[in-house]
Design an enzyme around this catalytic site. Structure first.
Site, PDB file in Angstrom:
ATOM      1  N   ARG A 194     -94.100 -73.561 -40.945  1.00 48.84           N
ATOM      2  CA  ARG A 194     -93.611 -72.456 -40.322  1.00 48.84           C
ATOM      3  C   ARG A 194     -92.669 -71.780 -41.075  1.00 48.84           C
ATOM      4  O   ARG A 194     -91.921 -70.805 -41.213  1.00 48.84           O
ATOM      5  CB  ARG A 194     -92.661 -72.898 -38.979  1.00 48.84           C
ATOM      6  CG  ARG A 194     -94.352 -72.978 -38.320  1.00 48.84           C
ATOM      7  CD  ARG A 194     -94.092 -72.805 -36.941  1.00 48.84           C
ATOM      8  NE  ARG A 194     -95.301 -73.590 -35.890  1.00 48.84           N
ATOM      9  CZ  ARG A 194     -95.467 -74.441 -35.727  1.00 48.84           C
ATOM     10  NH1 ARG A 194     -93.750 -75.523 -35.600  1.00 48.84           N
ATOM     11  NH2 ARG A 194     -95.411 -75.338 -34.868  1.00 48.84           N
ATOM     12  N   VAL A 195     -91.700 -73.232 -41.891  1.00 51.81           N
ATOM     13  CA  VAL A 195     -90.797 -71.963 -43.136  1.00 51.81           C
ATOM     14  C   VAL A 195     -91.124 -71.769 -44.626  1.00 51.81           C
ATOM     15  O   VAL A 195     -90.595 -71.502 -45.721  1.00 51.81           O
ATOM     16  CB  VAL A 195     -89.418 -72.859 -42.828  1.00 51.81           C
ATOM     17  CG1 VAL A 195     -89.392 -71.925 -41.335  1.00 51.81           C
ATOM     18  CG2 VAL A 195     -89.113 -73.814 -42.919  1.00 51.81           C
TER      19      VAL A 195
END
Ligand code: ATP
Ligand code: MG
Length: 509
Positions: free
Chosen positions: A369-370
């Site tokens: 997600r990052v």
């Protein structure tokens, strides 16, 4: 009558006063209690009225325990060492401090237990500082966004689900699907750069730990690594504190401005150890007999992974927790808890493992997600269409299994997908450098492998990989510094890959 009774009362009060003075003088020296029961790594103590929660309690022979349950008249202690000789009636004394571990450079290259005792043959650990194993996670204001990639050396991860420094990426899969192998590869790939690694084995078999340490030694990764070990037959208390102790050591380096990678192998065993302790301490069991705060023990651990702001030195702590699933059920209690705490997951599929697609990372169920924001610009130019092409291929592949006749367009998608899959196969611990990965990906997306049959892919990739050494030095330096590739760079790289393939073709003629 009155006089006769008043006299002994005065005397009794005086006696009491004196004995209380004596008692409080004793208290300031040491407060002791008596062991009433010892069972499966837990001791119950009568006494120790002033003990605080999580305080370290000492028994004879350097055996320590942590005060866990403080009930009126009884203290439940979680034992942290070999308790086979501890008997009822023995004394236990307060230490006035919480559990701590040695921290510092002296630990690098060492194999230790969660209390910092050496488990290798290199003599005592000469660290001068000790930090408590439980420390609060950095507040939001102290944190910076994840911007620097953590290269794992595994092509499918670095290209499709990239991990950034300061990120928490869960590795999950059934047993024997290559979870440990992925984590160790990521550690091996930190050779020669500034990321320090900590491998925390929780409740593992002695043979698995020995294998992991041997692999790290053989591949030259112990020079930048620390290994913390608890084995399956260690007391559950020791297994429970291991990840917190390892994180404290990592935090010490992070606060020096360094980048640290920590692997927890695995948190399934950690949750089990905590469940065992809780049940023995008669705490109320909840879902799957885990205590109600099993979510909290992992969230407070993983909250400590972060990227610190520049004012605080800019250090980072990247966490790769490992979780074992049962029968591919990623929606079970502990896995879902961890998925919700982390910033993404790498799912290792037993089906892919059996088919020999190794590492068995299932792209459809893996996400970061990052890390995407931290991925080096050079990747974006070569991986843009890969994920989509692969997803289309997986869908069509299922369809084609029923013997359906396919049109040319679909056939092409399947051919391309199979080639992508071949390109992502990698031998165990055989990590790929950044230029090697980019060359292979570029050749793949530009169709240079098109004329090569699937069974020739392994050899073709090896040839392309080898040609990375002939790339111009300035180009390699630009790639490593995170610059995007321009058209000239792409052409130079593509030519290099093509030449390697032509060379291979001629050698076969
Ligand atoms: P466990 O559940 O027992 O902890 P695991 O999921 O951690 O297992 P590993 O021990 O890493 O799995 O790997 C399982 C087996 O697969 C090992 O024998 C390992 O050598 C092999 N293996 C893992 N990755 C690869 C690879 N890329 N190529 C070849 N063999 C591999
Ligand atoms: Mg393993």
């Amino acid at each position: 009558m009155q006089n006769r009774s008043a006299y002994p009362l005065d005397k009794a009060l005086e006696n009491l006063r004196q004995s209380r003075e004596g008692w409080s003088a004793n208290l300031s020296l040491v407060e002791e209690g008596v062991v009433t029961t010892v069972l499966n790594g837990i001791a119950k103590i009568d006494g120790l009225p002033g003990v605080s929660c999580e305080e370290l309690v000492q028994f004879r022979d350097d055996l320590f325990g942590i005060a866990f349950n403080i009930d009126p008249g009884e203290v439940g202690i979680v034992l942290l060492g070999d308790y086979s000789r501890l008997r009822t009636g023995e004394r236990a004394s307060r230490t006035g401090r919480v559990t701590d571990v040695p921290v510092g450079d002296a630990l690098i290259g060492r194999v230790i237990d969660p209390l910092g005792q050496p488990l290798d043959e290199l003599g005592p650990v000469k660290a001068t500082k000790r930090w408590p194993i439980e420390r609060p996670a950095p507040p939001i204001m102290d944190r910076a966004p994840v911007t620097v990639p953590l290269q794992t050396g595994i092509e499918v991860i670095d290209a499709i689900v990239p991990v950034g420094r300061g990120q928490r990426e869960l590795i999950l899969g059934d047993r024997q699907t290559g979870k440990t192998s992925v984590a160790l590869s990521a550690m091996i790939n930190q050779r020669g750069n500034e990321v320090l690694c900590i491998y925390c084995a929780i409740g593992q078999k002695a043979a698995s730990v020995a294998k992991a340490v041997a692999v790290l030694r053989e591949r030259g990764a112990m020079e930048h690594s620390i290994v913390m070990v608890t084995e399956g037959n260690d007391p559950p208390g020791l297994q429970y504190i291991a990840p917190y102790a390892a994180t404290t050591i990592a935090e010490y380096f992070m606060q020096q401005g360094r980048d640290v990678l920590i692997v927890y192998d695995d948190l399934t065993n950690h949750a089990r150890a905590y469940r065992e302790l809780s049940l023995l301490l008669k705490r109320p069991p909840g879902r799957e007999a885990f205590p109600g705060d099993v979510f909290y023990i992992h969230s407070r651990l993983l909250e400590r992974a972060t990227h610190l702001s520049r004012e605080l030195g800019g250090g980072s702590l990247t966490a790769l927790p490992i979780i074992e699933t049962e029968a591919q059920n990623i929606a079970a209690y502990i896995p879902t808890n961890l998925i919700s705490i982390t910033d993404g997951q790498l799912y290792l599929s037993p089906t892919l493992f059996e088919l020999g697609t190794l590492p068995a990372v299932e792209i459809g169920k893996s996400v970061s997600r990052v890390g995407g924001k931290a991925q080096l610009a050079a990747y974006r130019a070569v991986t843009g269409s890969l994920k989509l092409a692969y997803a289309q291929f997986e869908e069509l592949e299922n369809f084609a299994r029923f013997g359906t006749r396919l049109d040319d367009a679909s056939r092409n998608i399947i051919d391309h997908g199979q080639r992508i899959r071949e390109c992502f196969k990698q031998d165990e611990f055989d990590v790929l450098s950044l230029p090697e990965q980019l060359l292979i990906l570029l050749a793949l997306t530009e169709g240079s492998f098109e004329r090569i049959g699937l069974d020739g892919m392994r050899e073709a990739m090896a040839a392309v990989r080898k040609s990375a050494v002939s790339l111009p030095k300035d180009l390699v330096a630009r790639i490593l510094s995170g610059k995007a590739l321009d058209d000239v760079d792409r052409r130079v790289m593509l030519e290099t890959a093509k030449r390697a393939l032509e060379h291979l073709g001629k050698a076969h003629e």
